[in-house]
Design a protein around this motif. Structure first.
Motif, PDB file in Angstrom:
ATOM      1  N   LEU A 222     -18.908  30.558 -12.700  1.00 57.28           N
ATOM      2  CA  LEU A 222     -18.453  29.723 -13.936  1.00 57.28           C
ATOM      3  C   LEU A 222     -17.157  29.128 -13.391  1.00 57.28           C
ATOM      4  CD1 LEU A 222     -18.674  32.313 -16.507  1.00 57.28           C
ATOM      5  CD2 LEU A 222     -20.425  30.853 -16.107  1.00 57.28           C
ATOM      6  N   ASN A 223     -17.163  27.777 -13.393  1.00 55.93           N
ATOM      7  CA  ASN A 223     -16.055  26.874 -12.979  1.00 55.93           C
ATOM      8  C   ASN A 223     -15.188  26.640 -14.249  1.00 55.93           C
ATOM      9  OD1 ASN A 223     -16.098  26.507 -10.154  1.00 55.93           O
ATOM     10  ND2 ASN A 223     -16.971  24.610 -10.507  1.00 55.93           N
ATOM     11  N   ALA A 224     -13.696  26.959 -13.985  1.00 57.39           N
ATOM     12  CA  ALA A 224     -12.601  26.536 -15.011  1.00 57.39           C
ATOM     13  C   ALA A 224     -11.518  25.890 -14.226  1.00 57.39           C
ATOM     14  CB  ALA A 224     -12.315  27.833 -15.842  1.00 57.39           C
ATOM     15  N   LEU A 225     -11.702  24.992 -13.519  1.00 55.82           N
ATOM     16  CA  LEU A 225     -10.818  24.351 -12.437  1.00 55.82           C
ATOM     17  C   LEU A 225     -10.610  22.968 -13.171  1.00 55.82           C
ATOM     18  CD1 LEU A 225     -13.088  24.906  -9.490  1.00 55.82           C
ATOM     19  CD2 LEU A 225     -10.735  25.706  -9.805  1.00 55.82           C
ATOM     20  N   ASP A 226      -9.212  22.569 -12.502  1.00 56.38           N
ATOM     21  CA  ASP A 226      -8.946  21.091 -12.826  1.00 56.38           C
ATOM     22  C   ASP A 226      -8.740  20.008 -11.890  1.00 56.38           C
ATOM     23  OD1 ASP A 226      -6.946  22.276 -11.384  1.00 56.38           O
ATOM     24  OD2 ASP A 226      -5.254  22.290 -12.698  1.00 56.38           O
ATOM     25  N   ASN A 227      -9.718  20.152 -10.764  1.00 58.67           N
ATOM     26  CA  ASN A 227      -9.405  19.107  -9.759  1.00 58.67           C
ATOM     27  C   ASN A 227     -10.674  18.966  -9.154  1.00 58.67           C
ATOM     28  OD1 ASN A 227      -9.228  20.468  -6.850  1.00 58.67           O
ATOM     29  ND2 ASN A 227      -8.104  21.871  -8.462  1.00 58.67           N
ATOM     30  N   LEU A 228     -11.040  17.744  -8.643  1.00 58.59           N
ATOM     31  CA  LEU A 228     -12.410  17.255  -8.213  1.00 58.59           C
ATOM     32  C   LEU A 228     -12.615  17.978  -6.881  1.00 58.59           C
ATOM     33  CD1 LEU A 228     -12.832  13.412  -8.399  1.00 58.59           C
ATOM     34  CD2 LEU A 228     -14.063  15.356  -9.732  1.00 58.59           C
ATOM     35  N   ASP A 229     -11.434  18.076  -6.211  1.00 57.59           N
ATOM     36  CA  ASP A 229     -11.968  18.630  -4.787  1.00 57.59           C
ATOM     37  C   ASP A 229     -12.390  20.154  -4.781  1.00 57.59           C
ATOM     38  OD1 ASP A 229     -11.501  18.855  -2.023  1.00 57.59           O
ATOM     39  OD2 ASP A 229      -9.835  20.197  -2.226  1.00 57.59           O
ATOM     40  N   ALA A 230     -11.668  20.829  -5.730  1.00 62.35           N
ATOM     41  CA  ALA A 230     -12.206  22.326  -5.731  1.00 62.35           C
ATOM     42  C   ALA A 230     -13.581  22.376  -6.483  1.00 62.35           C
ATOM     43  CB  ALA A 230     -11.202  23.160  -6.438  1.00 62.35           C
ATOM     44  N   ARG A 231     -13.602  21.504  -7.651  1.00 67.01           N
ATOM     45  CA  ARG A 231     -15.082  21.534  -8.361  1.00 67.01           C
ATOM     46  C   ARG A 231     -16.271  20.888  -7.526  1.00 67.01           C
ATOM     47  NH1 ARG A 231     -13.230  18.249 -13.851  1.00 67.01           N
ATOM     48  NH2 ARG A 231     -15.174  19.158 -14.628  1.00 67.01           N
ATOM     49  N   ARG A 232     -16.051  20.399  -6.553  1.00 73.11           N
ATOM     50  CA  ARG A 232     -16.900  19.877  -5.536  1.00 73.11           C
ATOM     51  C   ARG A 232     -17.169  20.867  -4.573  1.00 73.11           C
ATOM     52  NH1 ARG A 232     -14.961  13.878  -4.815  1.00 73.11           N
ATOM     53  NH2 ARG A 232     -16.648  12.820  -5.835  1.00 73.11           N
ATOM     54  N   HIS A 233     -16.087  21.696  -4.066  1.00 73.58           N
ATOM     55  CA  HIS A 233     -16.442  22.715  -3.218  1.00 73.58           C
ATOM     56  C   HIS A 233     -17.335  23.774  -3.866  1.00 73.58           C
ATOM     57  CE1 HIS A 233     -15.276  25.361   0.278  1.00 73.58           C
ATOM     58  NE2 HIS A 233     -15.417  26.311  -0.770  1.00 73.58           N
ATOM     59  N   VAL A 234     -17.079  24.280  -5.094  1.00 69.72           N
ATOM     60  CA  VAL A 234     -17.868  25.237  -5.616  1.00 69.72           C
ATOM     61  C   VAL A 234     -19.117  24.795  -5.868  1.00 69.72           C
ATOM     62  CG1 VAL A 234     -18.004  26.929  -7.611  1.00 69.72           C
ATOM     63  CG2 VAL A 234     -15.775  25.979  -6.780  1.00 69.72           C
ATOM     64  N   ASN A 235     -19.358  23.480  -6.444  1.00 70.92           N
ATOM     65  CA  ASN A 235     -20.539  22.970  -6.411  1.00 70.92           C
ATOM     66  C   ASN A 235     -21.658  23.111  -5.034  1.00 70.92           C
ATOM     67  OD1 ASN A 235     -22.752  21.085  -7.655  1.00 70.92           O
ATOM     68  ND2 ASN A 235     -21.922  19.647  -6.374  1.00 70.92           N
TER      69      ASN A 235
ATOM     70  N   GLY B  61      -5.913  33.554  -5.009  1.00 69.89           N
ATOM     71  CA  GLY B  61      -6.169  32.766  -3.761  1.00 69.89           C
ATOM     72  C   GLY B  61      -6.928  31.578  -4.185  1.00 69.89           C
ATOM     73  N   ASN B  62      -6.949  30.531  -2.968  1.00 65.60           N
ATOM     74  CA  ASN B  62      -7.876  29.522  -3.066  1.00 65.60           C
ATOM     75  C   ASN B  62      -9.153  29.504  -2.881  1.00 65.60           C
ATOM     76  OD1 ASN B  62      -8.689  26.834  -2.691  1.00 65.60           O
ATOM     77  ND2 ASN B  62      -6.646  26.249  -1.863  1.00 65.60           N
ATOM     78  N   ILE B  63     -10.186  28.923  -3.805  1.00 65.72           N
ATOM     79  CA  ILE B  63     -11.395  29.156  -3.468  1.00 65.72           C
ATOM     80  C   ILE B  63     -11.916  28.497  -2.229  1.00 65.72           C
ATOM     81  CG2 ILE B  63     -12.133  27.116  -4.622  1.00 65.72           C
ATOM     82  CD1 ILE B  63     -13.907  30.483  -4.965  1.00 65.72           C
ATOM     83  N   LYS B  64     -11.061  27.772  -1.724  1.00 58.60           N
ATOM     84  CA  LYS B  64     -11.514  27.135  -0.386  1.00 58.60           C
ATOM     85  C   LYS B  64     -11.365  27.926   0.880  1.00 58.60           C
ATOM     86  CE  LYS B  64     -11.468  22.495  -0.167  1.00 58.60           C
ATOM     87  NZ  LYS B  64     -11.051  21.223   0.093  1.00 58.60           N
ATOM     88  N   GLU B  65     -10.569  28.919   0.594  1.00 54.48           N
ATOM     89  CA  GLU B  65     -10.298  29.802   1.981  1.00 54.48           C
ATOM     90  C   GLU B  65     -11.503  30.412   2.443  1.00 54.48           C
ATOM     91  OE1 GLU B  65      -7.665  33.111   0.426  1.00 54.48           O
ATOM     92  OE2 GLU B  65      -6.268  31.389  -0.405  1.00 54.48           O
TER      93      GLU B  65
END
Ligand SMILES: Nc1ncnc2c1ncn2[C@@H]1O[C@H](COP(=O)(O)OP(=O)(O)OP(=O)(O)O)[C@@H](O)[C@H]1O
Ligand SMILES: [Zn+2]
Length: 663
Positions: free
Chosen positions: A124-137, A105-109
């Protein structure tokens, strides 16, 4: 236990390194790992072997063939399967004491809300895009869970531990914005291969295979405004010609043969170029393009105008060869394909498909075959098609179309590999960098779990043989950060019943004051505009997992971020539609910035705006001039993110050269 029998227990070494306290705690530790790609696979292996007891692994994607060179938890048979599920299954076998819960799934759900994040000891983030990384932050700040953020790019990598109120957050340091190009360079006067690639990917694919964007109304309006009638007639003709081609691409013929590809070619590489040439002024100081001829190229009799090819081709060929291909593995020997290679079709040697230079004839055939394949997909029911670097048909199309356009403009061509790299913004991934970074992530995670905050470090893997690793002590949060300096709280509610007004007055309690309310970049209300206060959150598309930002209009208090969560399951529908946080958030007062210099003209009075269409949530797009003092960092940041330009004074001039963004 004894050395003789060789039966040391599984965590013997881990216990020796971690000490009895932490190693006893690890089996109970709940960790969320977001991303099961290059870093994610390495990291999952590490935390499973280290003995983190409860691992939730989340990824939205499926396995692609191109992942297999480094994402070692996957095999060829797994291609097209869920990354999270396969990685979890493979890694579970490494340590029977560990429970891995995979989520595709998408972490933004919405279900991954603050309460869900709060259920973890560490993320722990192992992402490749700013949008998802900002969201988890942001979610980790709201849930007050420590995060280890990471990223790699080729030989470079970095690890950043984040703890609310102790360290910088992911957004404390502004990130570079994506590269942009002026629209006219893309549409009419390209001078580098990347301009042609962006044109094919972001303009031509949407025009032919994307949603039908009717420009008729826009042109009618321009005509009414008295704009140049001849230019409007030309644009109308162009738009009409696209319509014809679009419908041909969507029509099945009885014979299965269609000349849609040829018609598309003739429109974009011949007629449109002829139109441009008729604007003589444009070509006074630059080499004019050459209209391409379908049949002549096919027959091998087409000749490009050498002069124009030389003028643009020579300079750009050199530059782009050095800039564009330095990181592509194995392509250093790939010949630079100048337009004049079209004459050398017969001499082009077959080599690896992706790294072979294309002749003009090759590009034309690839254009025809990829257009036909994409058309067949539309006819088979696909609604719209957009560029995806891992979708071979769209990559072939962009390779062909960009090389044809380059030829017309005398620009050096690019191989399919190079186009993939440039169009997909690919930075080659190196397994070893991912492995080093994953090891460092675990070390920082141990410090966080031990609460040894003084041992935390930002670590960089750098391209410096004398110092491949650099570690920097943690900096405090940026006082102007529009994310971590905010005050976070959570509202449990039923978004279909609670209104925006109830939330705002409930959260402010007795501290009623003038505020603006945002969801992400959308303004939902401000002191001059209260139309939405009566509406439910659901009708404003503010649902679980999202945030309402309550911004003090006088800039006196920090912004309040209200995370939307679900009501408890035992909460009856007859009860209130929301449960306020207890205690209510009390944002600290801000240090007031110095008043503007006397020469600065005052900002104009804001005017009451009409309400937007009922069906749609309002957008933040409205012109506004501001003085620095009236815009809090969060508000300024949201507006700037949205592309709004903030003028520091009413007479400041803006450069309105339109740009498009490559994402
Ligand atoms: N919003 C998101 N929610 C969940 N997972 C995400 C989200 N955004 C990105 N990811 C995942 O993060 C991972 C990042 O891994 P990586 O950088 O290795 O990318 P990749 O897609 O595997 O490789 P490449 O981009 O080189 O083809 C991917 O598996 C991707 O699916
Ligand atoms: Zn911050």
């Amino acid at each position: 236990m004894s050395k003789k029998t060789g039966t040391l227990k599984r965590n013997f070494h881990a216990e020796a390194v971690l000490g009895p306290e932490l190693s006893a705690r690890l089996p109970q530790t709940k960790v969320l790992l977001v991303g099961a790609g290059g870093i994610g696979c390495e990291l999952l292996k590490n935390i499973v072997l280290a003995g983190f007891g409860h691992i939730t692994l989340l990824d939205l994607d499926t396995i692609d063939l191109s992942n297999l060179n480094r994402q070692f938890l996957f095999r060829k048979k797994d291609v097209k399967q869920s990354k999270a599920l396969v990685a979890a299954k493979t890694a579970a076998a490494f340590n029977p004491n560990v429970r891995i819960t995979p989520i595709h799934g998408n972490i933004k759900e919405p279900q991954f809300d603050i309460a869900w994040f709060r259920g973890f000891d560490i993320v722990l983030n192992a992402l490749d895009n700013l949008d998802a990384r900002r969201h988890v932050n942001k979610m980790c700040l709201a849930a007050n869970v420590p995060l280890v953020e990471s990223g790699t790019a080729g030989y470079l990598g970095q690890v950043q531990p984040i703890v609310k109120d102790r360290t910088e957050c992911f957004d404390c340091v502004p990130k570079p914005t994506p590269k942009t190009f002026p629209v006219c360079t893309i549409r009419s006067t390209p001078s580098q291969p990347i301009h042609c690639i962006v044109w094919a990917k972001s303009y031509l694919i949407p025009q032919l295979f994307g949603e039908d964007e009717d420009s008729g109304g826009e042109l009618d309006e321009a005509e009414k405004q008295g704009e140049n009638a001849q230019e409007i007639a030309t644009l109308r003709k162009e738009a009409q010609a696209f319509k014809v081609v679009r419908s041909l691409l969507r029509t099945t013929t009885e014979s299965g043969e269609s000349d849609a590809a040829k018609r598309a070619f003739e429109k974009v590489f011949h007629s449109d170029i002829l139109n441009l040439l008729s604007m003589a002024d444009m070509w006074k100081s630059r080499a004019p393009p050459t209209p391409l001829e379908f049949d002549a190229i096919r027959k091998g009799t087409f000749k490009l105008d050498k002069d124009s090819a030389q003028t643009n081709g020579t300079s750009n060929a050199n530059g782009s060869a050095r800039n564009g291909s330095k990181s592509a593995p194995g392509n250093t020997a790939a010949p630079e394909n100048t337009p004049n290679d079209s004459q050398a079709a017969s001499t082009s040697k077959p080599s690896l498909k992706d790294q072979r230079a294309l002749t003009l004839q090759d590009s034309l055939e690839l254009f025809v075959s990829s257009t036909n394949k994409l058309a067949a997909r539309l006819q088979a029911g696909e609604d719209t098609i957009s560029f995806d670097k891992d979708d071979d048909d769209t990559l072939d199309f962009v390779t062909a179309a960009s090389n044809l356009r380059s030829a017309a403009y005398g620009i050096a061509g690019k191989t399919r590999w190079e186009v993939k790299e440039m169009a997909g913004n690919i930075i080659p991934a190196i397994a070893t960098t991912n492995a080093i970074i994953s090891g460092l992530i675990v070390l920082q995670a141990f410090h966080l779990l031990r609460k040894s905050y003084n041992k935390l470090r930002n670590v960089h893997v750098q391209f410096k043989p004398t110092m491949p690793l650099s570690s920097i002590s943690m900096s405090p949060a940026n006082p102007d950060c529009g994310i971590c300096r905010d005050t976070y709280t959570e509202l449990l509610c039923d978004p279909s019943r609670v209104t925006l007004g109830e939330v705002v007055s409930g959260i402010l309690g007795e501290n009623t004051r003038d505020v603006s309310v945002y969801e992400d970049k959308r303004v939902l209300s401000d002191p001059d505009w209260d139309d939405n206060l009566e509406r439910t959150l659901e009708s404003l598309n503010v649902t679980r997992g999202k945030f309402l930002s309550i911004v003090d209009d006088d800039g006196e208090y920090e912004t309040i971020q209200v995370g939307i969560g679900a009501l408890p399951p035992n909460h009856s529908v007859d009860e209130s539609s929301f449960i306020l946080p207890n205690p209510l958030p009390s944002p600290p007062k801000k240090v007031k910035p110095a008043p503007p210099a006397p020469s600065t003209p005052p900002p104009p009075q804001s005017k009451k705006r009409p309400a937007p269409d009922d069906g749609e949530a309002p957008s933040a797009k409205r012109p506004r001039t501001v003085d620095d003092a009236s815009f809090t960092p969060s508000k300024r940041r949201r507006l700037e993110d949205d592309g709004l330009i903030l003028l520091d004074s009413a007479d400041e001039v803006i450069d309105d050269d339109a740009v498009i963004v490559i994402d």
